[in-house]
Structures are given as structure tokens and as C-alpha cells.
Scaffold this motif. Structure first.
Motif, PDB file in Angstrom:
ATOM      1  N   GLN A 114      19.302 -12.962  -5.565  1.00 13.78           N
ATOM      2  CA  GLN A 114      18.027 -13.709  -5.271  1.00 13.78           C
ATOM      3  C   GLN A 114      16.691 -13.126  -5.645  1.00 13.78           C
ATOM      4  OE1 GLN A 114      20.000 -17.718  -3.929  1.00 13.78           O
ATOM      5  NE2 GLN A 114      19.528 -18.465  -5.608  1.00 13.78           N
ATOM      6  N   VAL A 115      16.179 -13.103  -6.346  1.00  8.65           N
ATOM      7  CA  VAL A 115      14.999 -12.620  -6.125  1.00  8.65           C
ATOM      8  C   VAL A 115      13.538 -13.171  -5.147  1.00  8.65           C
ATOM      9  CG1 VAL A 115      12.697 -11.462  -6.983  1.00  8.65           C
ATOM     10  CG2 VAL A 115      15.031 -11.254  -8.660  1.00  8.65           C
ATOM     11  N   VAL A 116      13.273 -12.796  -4.755  1.00  8.57           N
ATOM     12  CA  VAL A 116      12.764 -13.358  -3.460  1.00  8.57           C
ATOM     13  C   VAL A 116      11.126 -13.097  -3.506  1.00  8.57           C
ATOM     14  CG1 VAL A 116      11.774 -13.476  -0.844  1.00  8.57           C
ATOM     15  CG2 VAL A 116      14.707 -13.121  -1.226  1.00  8.57           C
ATOM     16  N   ALA A 117      10.647 -11.776  -4.227  1.00  9.64           N
ATOM     17  CA  ALA A 117       9.297 -11.479  -4.502  1.00  9.64           C
ATOM     18  C   ALA A 117       9.564 -10.008  -4.971  1.00  9.64           C
ATOM     19  CB  ALA A 117       8.462 -11.472  -3.095  1.00  9.64           C
ATOM     20  N   PHE A 118       8.078 -10.077  -5.310  1.00 11.33           N
ATOM     21  CA  PHE A 118       7.926  -8.967  -6.222  1.00 11.33           C
ATOM     22  C   PHE A 118       6.661  -8.186  -5.896  1.00 11.33           C
ATOM     23  CE2 PHE A 118       9.505 -11.566 -10.084  1.00 11.33           C
ATOM     24  CZ  PHE A 118      10.289 -11.007 -10.350  1.00 11.33           C
ATOM     25  N   GLY A 119       6.808  -6.607  -5.430  1.00 16.30           N
ATOM     26  CA  GLY A 119       5.883  -5.809  -4.199  1.00 16.30           C
ATOM     27  C   GLY A 119       5.890  -4.216  -4.916  1.00 16.30           C
ATOM     28  N   ARG A 120       5.411  -3.687  -4.300  1.00 15.67           N
ATOM     29  CA  ARG A 120       5.345  -2.846  -3.656  1.00 15.67           C
ATOM     30  C   ARG A 120       5.873  -1.912  -2.225  1.00 15.67           C
ATOM     31  NH1 ARG A 120       3.535  -0.463  -8.027  1.00 15.67           N
ATOM     32  NH2 ARG A 120       1.650  -1.040  -9.958  1.00 15.67           N
ATOM     33  N   PRO A 121       6.191  -1.187  -2.192  1.00 11.36           N
ATOM     34  CA  PRO A 121       6.791  -0.161  -1.049  1.00 11.36           C
ATOM     35  C   PRO A 121       5.244  -0.275   0.289  1.00 11.36           C
ATOM     36  CG  PRO A 121       7.599   1.518  -2.894  1.00 11.36           C
ATOM     37  CD  PRO A 121       6.932   0.362  -3.424  1.00 11.36           C
ATOM     38  N   ALA A 122       6.163  -0.398   1.191  1.00  8.00           N
ATOM     39  CA  ALA A 122       4.169  -0.696   2.318  1.00  8.00           C
ATOM     40  C   ALA A 122       4.181   1.306   2.474  1.00  8.00           C
ATOM     41  CB  ALA A 122       4.593  -0.794   2.812  1.00  8.00           C
ATOM     42  N   THR A 123       5.304   2.188   2.663  1.00 11.24           N
ATOM     43  CA  THR A 123       4.644   3.576   2.445  1.00 11.24           C
ATOM     44  C   THR A 123       5.481   4.128   1.600  1.00 11.24           C
ATOM     45  OG1 THR A 123       6.324   3.908   4.242  1.00 11.24           O
ATOM     46  CG2 THR A 123       4.701   2.900   5.056  1.00 11.24           C
ATOM     47  N   ARG A 124       5.357   5.184   1.470  1.00 13.38           N
ATOM     48  CA  ARG A 124       5.530   6.162   0.794  1.00 13.38           C
ATOM     49  C   ARG A 124       6.589   7.792   0.900  1.00 13.38           C
ATOM     50  NH1 ARG A 124       0.802   4.378  -2.071  1.00 13.38           N
ATOM     51  NH2 ARG A 124       2.120   2.812  -3.428  1.00 13.38           N
ATOM     52  N   THR A 125       7.009   6.943   1.784  1.00 16.76           N
ATOM     53  CA  THR A 125       7.545   8.992   3.325  1.00 16.76           C
ATOM     54  C   THR A 125       8.528   8.920   1.960  1.00 16.76           C
ATOM     55  OG1 THR A 125       8.649   7.486   3.998  1.00 16.76           O
ATOM     56  CG2 THR A 125       6.687   8.587   4.973  1.00 16.76           C
ATOM     57  N   ASP A 126       9.806   8.461   1.000  1.00 16.77           N
ATOM     58  CA  ASP A 126      10.803   8.715   0.441  1.00 16.77           C
ATOM     59  C   ASP A 126       9.804   9.439  -0.542  1.00 16.77           C
ATOM     60  OD1 ASP A 126      12.567   8.805  -1.051  1.00 16.77           O
ATOM     61  OD2 ASP A 126      13.071   6.534  -0.281  1.00 16.77           O
ATOM     62  N   PRO A 127      11.046  10.317  -0.674  1.00 20.22           N
ATOM     63  CA  PRO A 127      10.029  11.431  -2.771  1.00 20.22           C
ATOM     64  C   PRO A 127      10.348  10.196  -3.320  1.00 20.22           C
ATOM     65  CG  PRO A 127      12.080  12.504  -1.105  1.00 20.22           C
ATOM     66  CD  PRO A 127      11.432  11.126  -0.498  1.00 20.22           C
ATOM     67  N   ASN A 128      11.443   9.774  -3.652  1.00 20.72           N
ATOM     68  CA  ASN A 128      11.987   8.803  -4.894  1.00 20.72           C
ATOM     69  C   ASN A 128      10.909   7.778  -5.154  1.00 20.72           C
ATOM     70  OD1 ASN A 128      14.645  10.224  -5.574  1.00 20.72           O
ATOM     71  ND2 ASN A 128      14.814   9.098  -3.020  1.00 20.72           N
ATOM     72  N   LEU A 129      10.085   7.586  -4.640  1.00 27.19           N
ATOM     73  CA  LEU A 129       8.876   5.885  -4.451  1.00 27.19           C
ATOM     74  C   LEU A 129       7.754   7.019  -4.535  1.00 27.19           C
ATOM     75  CD1 LEU A 129      10.270   3.995  -1.061  1.00 27.19           C
ATOM     76  CD2 LEU A 129      10.791   3.695  -3.828  1.00 27.19           C
ATOM     77  N   THR A 130       7.029   6.284  -5.834  1.00 32.05           N
ATOM     78  CA  THR A 130       5.958   6.861  -6.282  1.00 32.05           C
ATOM     79  C   THR A 130       5.162   5.654  -6.207  1.00 32.05           C
ATOM     80  OG1 THR A 130       6.495   5.912  -8.630  1.00 32.05           O
ATOM     81  CG2 THR A 130       7.381   8.529  -8.001  1.00 32.05           C
ATOM     82  N   PRO A 131       3.151   5.775  -6.461  1.00 30.86           N
ATOM     83  CA  PRO A 131       2.321   4.863  -6.942  1.00 30.86           C
ATOM     84  C   PRO A 131       2.614   3.340  -8.199  1.00 30.86           C
ATOM     85  CG  PRO A 131       1.344   6.951  -6.492  1.00 30.86           C
ATOM     86  CD  PRO A 131       3.176   6.827  -7.212  1.00 30.86           C
ATOM     87  N   ASP A 132       4.177   3.969  -9.155  1.00 32.35           N
ATOM     88  CA  ASP A 132       4.019   3.238  -9.764  1.00 32.35           C
ATOM     89  C   ASP A 132       5.109   2.522  -9.451  1.00 32.35           C
ATOM     90  OD1 ASP A 132       1.904   4.094 -11.265  1.00 32.35           O
ATOM     91  OD2 ASP A 132       3.122   5.964 -12.114  1.00 32.35           O
ATOM     92  N   SER A 133       5.527   2.306  -8.389  1.00 33.70           N
ATOM     93  CA  SER A 133       7.567   1.976  -7.778  1.00 33.70           C
ATOM     94  C   SER A 133       7.330  -0.101  -7.836  1.00 33.70           C
ATOM     95  CB  SER A 133       7.910   2.517  -6.970  1.00 33.70           C
ATOM     96  OG  SER A 133       7.737   3.397  -7.041  1.00 33.70           O
ATOM     97  N   LEU A 134       8.362  -0.113  -8.325  1.00 35.29           N
ATOM     98  CA  LEU A 134       7.887  -1.899  -8.057  1.00 35.29           C
ATOM     99  C   LEU A 134       8.963  -1.581  -7.754  1.00 35.29           C
ATOM    100  CD1 LEU A 134       6.558  -4.244  -8.767  1.00 35.29           C
ATOM    101  CD2 LEU A 134       8.159  -4.705 -11.085  1.00 35.29           C
ATOM    102  N   VAL A 135       9.232  -3.372  -6.897  1.00 36.47           N
ATOM    103  CA  VAL A 135       9.815  -3.354  -5.650  1.00 36.47           C
ATOM    104  C   VAL A 135      10.429  -4.691  -5.782  1.00 36.47           C
ATOM    105  CG1 VAL A 135      11.439  -3.812  -3.422  1.00 36.47           C
ATOM    106  CG2 VAL A 135       9.706  -1.944  -3.808  1.00 36.47           C
TER     107      VAL A 135
END
Length: 231
Positions: free
Chosen positions: A45-66
């Protein structure tokens, strides 16, 4: 007479042997026959929509949606930008989501894809040229129903193509700005199943995480549109 009787006996024996061979072949084919079935890897079940707080993971970009769930985090690497654009520029009261979030994992390797169908309906007299230009730029298709026509309204359909990766549940899940009503998300795969093993099939298997994925902090998105349409 003996010759005739011998020929008759031989014919019967040949017929019986052919029947036995055919029966054996049918049984063999049945044992090894298989069908393609859908198996749910996770139901969440989806709790919320958001963005990564940090982007140390190279797979995460500024456009990544969580998409933050109770069991996992579903990080969109494609389609998230269009989703946010629609949520921020369209009137949420006119947006409809007709089904749950359902994604497909081809190899169950932590990656998934799917389509999020949105429809947007508005009175024809209130649709501007800028609205039509926005619909064209975002790949909308005119899909008005007979009911829409009777009410002098026009409907547009968006099919947002989503691609993403499965991460562990968000570290700060409890502090996220949650939807007032959880929304269903499912990830499934397809398997070949032999006829002889159907009865022992477990309908729900374990979802694999994306390799090297670690739990992340998520920042809730400040828009209310998602809460309205997903509720």
C-alpha cells in the motif's frame, strides 16, 4: 485358415500396440505441458509520494520519484517527471485514476515497469488553447464517452509509462506526509508452470530488491493533487 487367423491376430496386436503408444505419448505430453501464469511478487500500500532526501546512490537522479510503501520503496527512474507535471498543472478535481498501480517485473531482479492511466475531463467551454497544447505535449488522447458528450464535456486520456527499482522501506516512513487513504500497489511476474505441479503453487512469492539498494530517507512532495486523486 491358419494363415487368415494369423493375419487377424497380427492386426489386433498392431492396433493394441498403436493405442498403447498413443496413450503413452498423450500422458507424456500432459506431464510436460506448461502454461504461462501471473504470480504476484508483492502486494503493498502506498503511504506517500516523495523524492530521495539524498542522492549518494548513483542510480538516483534529481528526477527520481519515490512511491513510499509499507513494505518497500518504489523509486521511479522514468515517468516520474511527467506524473509530477500533470499533478501540478491539471485541476486535481477533474483527474481520475481508474485502477491500482500494477507493475511488471520480467526477471524479478528489483526492476519493474508499468503504465499509470489517468483521465482528465472538463467542460468544453472551459478548455482553452493552452490546455489543448498541454495535452498534445504530454501525449494525451481524446477519449470522451457518450456521457461526456451529453454533458458537453471532453475527456483526455494519459498513459504514463513508468520504470523503476525496488528499494527497502524508507527510513523515515513514519514521519512522511501520508495519504489519508492507502492506495494499492502490486508487482507481478510471469512463470511457466507444469500441469503436474499446479496444486502446489504458492500464489505469492518474494519480491527481489534492486542490487546494492539501501534504505533511503524520503521527502514528501508538497502537492495535494496526488492525495485527492488516489483517494
Amino acid at each position: 485358415m491358419k494363415t487368415t487367423r494369423g493375419i487377424f491376430t497380427a492386426l489386433i496386436s498392431a492396433t493394441l500396440c498403436t493405442a498403447c503408444a498413443t496413450s503413452t505419448l498423450i500422458k507424456k505430453d500432459y506431464r510436460h505441458s506448461s502454461t504461462t501464469i501471473q504470480v504476484n511478487l508483492v502486494e503493498d500500500q502506498v503511504v506517500a509520494f516523495g523524492r530521495p532526501a539524498t542522492r549518494t546512490d548513483p542510480n538516483l537522479t534529481p528526477d527520481s520519484l519515490v512511491i513510499a510503501g509499507y513494505k518497500h520503496s518504489y523509486v521511479l527512474t522514468r515517468g516520474g517527471t511527467q506524473f509530477l507535471r500533470l499533478m501540478s498543472q491539471l485541476d486535481s478535481q477533474n483527474i481520475q485514476v481508474t485502477r491500482e498501480l500494477r507493475f511488471y517485473a520480467k526477471q524479478n531482479d528489483g526492476q519493474f515497469s508499468g503504465t499509470l492511466p489517468l483521465t482528465y475531463v472538463k467542460l468544453k467551454q472551459d478548455i482553452s488553447k493552452n490546455d489543448l497544447q498541454f495535452f498534445i505535449e504530454n501525449g494525451a488522447k481524446e477519449c470522451s464517452t457518450a456521457s461526456d458528450e451529453r454533458m458537453q464535456a471532453q475527456r483526455f486520456c494519459f498513459d504514463i509509462q513508468l520504470v523503476g527499482m525496488v528499494y527497502p522501506v524508507a527510513n523515515n516512513l513514519q514521519s512522511l506526509q501520508a495519504l489519508s487513504k492507502p492506495y494499492q500497489v502490486t508487482i507481478y511476474t510471469q512463470q511457466q508452470q507444469r500441469a503436474s505441479t499446479k496444486s502446489g503453487m504458492n500464489p505469492l512469492e518474494k519480491l527481489a530488491l534492486f542490487p546494492f539498494a539501501v534504505a533511503i530517507d524520503v521527502v514528501s512532495l508538497p502537492f495535494q493533487a496526488a492525495e485527492k486523486i488516489f483517494n
